[in-house]
Design a protein around this motif. Structure first.
Motif, short mmCIF file in Angstrom:
data_model
loop_
_atom_site.label_atom_id
_atom_site.label_comp_id
_atom_site.label_asym_id
_atom_site.label_seq_id
_atom_site.Cartn_x
_atom_site.Cartn_y
_atom_site.Cartn_z
N PRO A 188 -2.46 -1.77 -4.50
CA PRO A 188 -1.11 -2.06 -4.56
C PRO A 188 -0.43 -0.58 -5.25
O PRO A 188 0.74 -0.29 -5.12
CB PRO A 188 -0.91 -3.19 -5.86
N TYR B 152 -5.60 -4.67 3.96
CA TYR B 152 -5.00 -5.34 2.92
C TYR B 152 -3.63 -5.42 3.16
O TYR B 152 -2.95 -6.50 2.60
CB TYR B 152 -5.27 -4.28 1.83
N MET B 153 -2.79 -4.40 3.83
CA MET B 153 -1.46 -4.68 3.84
C MET B 153 -1.11 -5.83 5.13
O MET B 153 -0.46 -6.58 4.76
CB MET B 153 -0.80 -3.41 4.69
N LYS B 154 -2.15 -6.10 5.80
CA LYS B 154 -1.93 -7.17 6.70
C LYS B 154 -2.17 -8.48 6.03
O LYS B 154 -1.32 -9.40 6.02
CB LYS B 154 -2.69 -7.18 8.07
N LYS B 155 -3.27 -8.45 5.34
CA LYS B 155 -3.65 -9.79 4.33
C LYS B 155 -2.35 -10.36 3.66
O LYS B 155 -2.21 -11.49 3.44
CB LYS B 155 -4.82 -9.49 3.89
N HIS B 156 -1.89 -9.00 3.05
CA HIS B 156 -0.79 -9.60 1.85
C HIS B 156 0.53 -9.48 2.45
O HIS B 156 1.48 -9.38 1.68
CB HIS B 156 -1.10 -8.81 0.63
N ASN B 157 0.70 -9.21 3.81
CA ASN B 157 2.14 -9.28 4.31
C ASN B 157 2.74 -8.32 3.70
O ASN B 157 4.03 -8.52 3.41
CB ASN B 157 2.89 -10.54 4.34
N ILE B 158 2.33 -7.12 3.62
CA ILE B 158 3.21 -5.97 3.12
C ILE B 158 3.92 -5.07 4.32
O ILE B 158 2.96 -4.91 5.00
CB ILE B 158 2.14 -5.16 2.22
N ASP C 127 -9.14 -4.03 -4.10
CA ASP C 127 -7.93 -4.84 -4.03
C ASP C 127 -7.11 -4.79 -5.31
O ASP C 127 -5.97 -4.85 -5.32
CB ASP C 127 -8.55 -6.47 -4.04
N GLY D 191 -9.97 -7.71 5.72
CA GLY D 191 -8.81 -8.36 6.11
C GLY D 191 -9.33 -9.61 6.83
O GLY D 191 -10.14 -10.26 6.47
N ASP D 192 -8.79 -9.87 7.89
CA ASP D 192 -8.99 -10.99 9.01
C ASP D 192 -9.92 -10.28 9.94
O ASP D 192 -10.30 -11.25 10.77
CB ASP D 192 -7.67 -11.57 9.42
#
Ligand SMILES: [Zn+2]
Length: 479
Positions: free
Chosen positions: A213, A240-246, A209, A473-474
């Motif tokens: 980035p 990671y991208m989904k979890k952090h709305n990237i 994590d 992620g989820d």
């Protein structure tokens, strides 16, 4: 002391990793290796442009011709096959069609291991043999031979033909997330250029994590048109991208995924995160079967020009019914240095008689079940390490007969080893050293020697026995 159950406790030491000037066989080197054989690549590629639109009859005629060629060659020049034919009172002319092929016995990984020398074609000079090893999808290490320069050139021609379906061009920029160790990981630089600067190869072992980035920023800057990835590794990034709305990368037109199958939900997660097509294919280092999706469907279109694929049921007879499952057995056409005839891949395929709207008359596989067991090791700090990534294509496990990872506690993993005849303590050191590079300092690796590794009910080896639930992620996967 019981020799068969020696425990070697080991805590991974990162200082070791930094000190070693380890260099993975880079993709550029592999690519350069095929340059002298560009003519072979081009010939094969041009041929496939036409043959992919042939009728079923034309393809079968071609396959029979190729089968005759490889059987004649194997009988004349390869001692192992001469023996197989003689034991059955057969000559190559006795095999006139696909059904006759069943007169020959199966070739297994164990048989390759026990007959490696006798599987080499006598009419090829020593310098033509390229030794390669693979752990395959089943955790049993295997060494065999390609024809130097030729095998890789042909493979590229087939791969390029598949990737054409999503518009891949050699000039296109690619980000590569495929289990590589990057030599120069310093100052948060987790990548190195390859393939004449067109590819950027990312370390698959630093995707925490904290670091992700930096990966994402670099990918955005590099603007790749394609991402080549192992599903398990791209899933970490997607989660990671989904979890952090990237937001997805505008430049990426498709994700090219091979070497592992997908968990349920994985494809959806990747396509959702990247908002582009995910293209998958199925193949092995052993090169007896290769097939990928097309423009119209997600079934694997098996190349008839690559070899003959049989799906063999439990009674050792071919599977023909819709959605019936059988063992994938392949006879390859592209390697005359060491022909693999009726080779059992240990993967299970789901048969379909349906035809595809793309109008290619290729045999289709609905799915490959054998590789669903793709797994992760969970580190103390919740980092996921893909087991495929640890399954190194190198000589690390040369003297190991079988190996299997076992985890039931976060941050700790057992490696059970069945030693081969020539195994020494130097092998243990070598294995520890190589795995250290990939596991970093938050996994404790414990090596144990065992007499054998039990098979699953389906008769398969599993590479990892994972007792922990996996989360990213989820998404949560229970193994
Ligand atoms: Zn199709």
């Amino acid at each position: 002391m019981v020799l068969n159950n020696i425990r070697i406790g080991m805590t991974v030491d990162t200082t070791n990793i930094r000190k070693q000037n380890y260099k993975q066989d880079t993709i550029t080197k592999k690519a350069l290796r095929i340059l002298p054989s560009y003519r072979i690549f081009k010939e094969t590629y041009n041929f496939l442009q036409k043959s992919q639109w042939w009728t079923r009859e034309q393809l079968e005629e071609y396959q029979l011709e190729q089968l005759n060629n490889i059987l004649d060659h194997a009988y004349t020049n390869v001692p192992y096959y001469r023996k197989v034919f003689n034991e059955r009172g057969l000559k190559p002319k006795d095999i006139q069609d696909f059904k006759d092929l069943q007169k020959l016995s199966f070739l297994t990984k164990d048989l390759i291991r026990d007959n490696l020398k006798d599987l080499k074609a006598r009419n090829y000079p020593h310098k033509k043999f390229e030794y390669v090893t693979t752990g395959g999808s089943t955790g049993v290490p295997l060494g065999f031979y390609y024809e130097k320069a030729v095998s890789r050139a042909k493979e590229w021609a087939f791969m390029k033909t598949q990737w054409d379906r999503v518009g891949y061009n050699f000039r296109d920029k690619c980000a590569v997330l495929k289990g590589y160790v990057v030599n120069s990981v310093t100052d948060y630089r987790f990548w190195e250029p390859s393939f004449f600067g067109r590819w950027l190869v990312f370390s698959s072992y630093h995707m925490t994590d904290e670091n992700l980035p930096i990966y994402i920023k670099k990918i955005r800057q590099f603007k790749p048109k394609f991402i080549q990835a192992f599903p398990s590794i791209i899933t970490i990034l997607a989660g990671y991208m989904k979890k952090h709305n990237i937001l997805p990368f505008d430049s990426v037109k498709a994700i090219l995924c091979g070497s592992e199958n997908m968990y349920p939900g994985q494809r959806e997660l990747i396509e959702d995160a990247f908002q582009c097509k995910l293209y998958t294919w199925y193949g092995h280092a052993e090169r007896v079967v290769l097939g990928g999706e097309c423009e119209k469907s997600k079934s694997y279109h098996l190349f008839p020009e690559y070899g003959i694929t049989e799906l063999i049921g439990e009674n050792e007879k071919p599977v023909r019914g819709e959605r019936e499952v059988g063992m994938i057995v392949g006879t390859g056409f592209t390697n005359y240095c060491m022909p693999l005839i009726r080779y059992k891949t240990d993967d299970l395929g789901v048969h379909t008689n349906k035809k595809c709207d793309c109008h290619r008359e290729y045999p289709l596989l609905k799915n490959v079940e054998g590789r669903w067991l793709q797994e992760f090791i969970i580190t103390k700090n919740d980092r996921l390490i893909s087991i495929t990534a640890l399954n190194m294509h190198s000589d690390v496990f040369d003297n190991v007969k079988q190996f299997q990872f076992y985890q039931d506690k976060k941050g700790e993993v057992f490696l059970n080893i069945v030693r081969g005849e020539n195994y020494t303590t130097a092998d243990t050191e070598y294995i520890k050293r190589e795995l250290c590079k990939k596991m970093d300092d938050d996994v404790q690796l414990i090596i144990q020697f065992v007499n054998n590794i039990p098979r699953t009910i389906g008769g398969k080896y599993r590479f990892l026995i994972q007792k922990l639930p996996i989360e990213f992620g989820d998404y949560k996967y229970e193994l």
